[in-house]
Design an enzyme around this catalytic site. Sequence first.
Site, short mmCIF file in Angstrom:
data_model
loop_
_atom_site.label_atom_id
_atom_site.label_comp_id
_atom_site.label_asym_id
_atom_site.label_seq_id
_atom_site.Cartn_x
_atom_site.Cartn_y
_atom_site.Cartn_z
N GLY A 266 -31.49 -13.46 -44.46
CA GLY A 266 -30.64 -15.01 -43.13
C GLY A 266 -30.31 -16.41 -44.78
N LEU A 267 -29.81 -17.99 -43.53
CA LEU A 267 -29.53 -19.02 -44.43
C LEU A 267 -31.02 -19.55 -44.94
CD1 LEU A 267 -26.58 -19.92 -42.54
CD2 LEU A 267 -26.73 -19.36 -45.18
N SER A 268 -30.84 -20.33 -46.27
CA SER A 268 -32.16 -20.70 -46.50
C SER A 268 -33.29 -22.02 -44.95
CB SER A 268 -31.95 -21.76 -47.42
OG SER A 268 -33.49 -22.28 -47.88
N SER A 270 -34.27 -20.36 -42.39
CA SER A 270 -33.90 -20.06 -40.89
C SER A 270 -34.69 -19.04 -40.34
CB SER A 270 -32.58 -18.91 -40.89
OG SER A 270 -33.25 -17.76 -41.98
N GLY A 271 -36.27 -19.73 -40.59
CA GLY A 271 -38.00 -19.18 -40.42
C GLY A 271 -37.38 -17.88 -40.70
N LYS A 272 -37.05 -17.07 -42.16
CA LYS A 272 -37.74 -15.76 -42.36
C LYS A 272 -39.16 -15.46 -42.42
CE LYS A 272 -34.54 -16.27 -45.37
NZ LYS A 272 -33.64 -17.50 -45.56
N SER A 273 -39.05 -16.77 -43.92
CA SER A 273 -40.46 -16.54 -43.62
C SER A 273 -41.96 -16.71 -42.79
CB SER A 273 -41.21 -17.55 -44.89
OG SER A 273 -39.93 -16.93 -46.15
N SER A 340 -30.79 -12.87 -50.07
CA SER A 340 -30.16 -11.66 -50.05
C SER A 340 -28.95 -12.09 -50.01
CB SER A 340 -30.55 -10.86 -49.91
OG SER A 340 -31.15 -10.21 -48.66
#
Length: 427
Positions: A266-268, A270-273, A340
């Site tokens: 997902g975008l920077s 976006s809450g992935k981490s 990615s």
Amino acid sequence: MDWYDGGTLLSHLEEVHIASDRNLIDARFPVQYVIRPMSKEYPDYRGFAGTVMGGVFKPGDEVMVLPSGRTSRIKSIDTYDGEVAEAFSPMACTITLVDEIDISRGDMICRLNNRPVAGQELDATICWMSETSGFAPGRRFLMKHGTKTVKATGTEIQYRLDVSTLHRDETATELTLNEIGRVRLRTVAPIFYDEYKRNRQTGSFILIDEATNNTVASGMLIPAHQRGAGRFPTRRPTSPGTPARSAERRRWDRLGLKGATLWLTGLSASGKSTIAFEVERLLLEAGRPCMVLDGDNLRHGLNADLGFTAADRAENVRRAGAVAQLMADAGIVAIVPIISPYEADRARIAAAHAEAGLEFHEVFVNTPIEECERRDPKGLYAKARAGEITGFTGVDDPYEAPLDPALELRPEAGAAALAAQVVELLD
């Protein structure tokens, strides 16, 4: 349709963002002509004339001149109608600098922290336009790129494209009239360019026949991260019954669990981490071996030698995928929150896992860019909008959303609820 509860087509067409053909982020000014009147009225005037090919220039801006690398500040921007407060693409103007620097035709004025790529080994897609000759390795040309003309040699034909079927003929040895192909060129001096999809003006060129002075091809420069596409290292062969696969199964049987990779893209911002670490907490509470391979943490160790060029970012993704695969092989759940942005990179990692008989789940954290910019914990979007960062995903570099993710997460729910969905997917 009863099942559809989205907006109307007309509303979408009215509101959809259409990217401009003009690049207003990357400041690019190829010098076409040096103006020195040497008159009594302007005894010390030294101006550099040309057309702005990207970004915005203003008096007072600190700039760099390539290839010398000398720096100065813009003193004034002059046009036929007088001095202006700013210049942007496609304005023709004359820039004067505070310092007296040796600049000539073909040099480029840009920002200190936002420079074009400098290269002599160039990958490009070209369209051949000559009826009397063809493109072949070893042939020499003149390349006209912006205001600079240099000698160039064709070194390789990577493939010829069939425009009817889009089939790539990698056995092609020549390009003839109206044929399109991907080629590699070597120039005698560096040119300063951007990839074509980023800037059409600094990313395009023509090839000229030295003997006849005829234009024989037009071309688009290929981004660095696409070089060598397809040459992606894969895992050792693991056909059923091999010792490697047997050892893998023995590890999983002894642990009572098997490994997997959860790939959060997902975008920077976006809450992935945040979701990834919550997934890790839930799995550890359930007694499941796991670990988060966070992109920022990887850059402090394994990927400390990588920068932020397109090629380095692609290598960052490749290494993260390889480490995740090793962890999954060892019976650990690898949780990888990493932007990615390119579908091809993610597909290669998924294919390598599939070849090894390992689970790979692509999770798309689909947070709108407006929300990501609102969060912007590191201020990266603001820097990218100001041109201080180049190649930033979502601003001046594309993000290719997953075509068929195993799970799509939206920001309406909290991190805990989203993490629970990921754990449910794994179970």
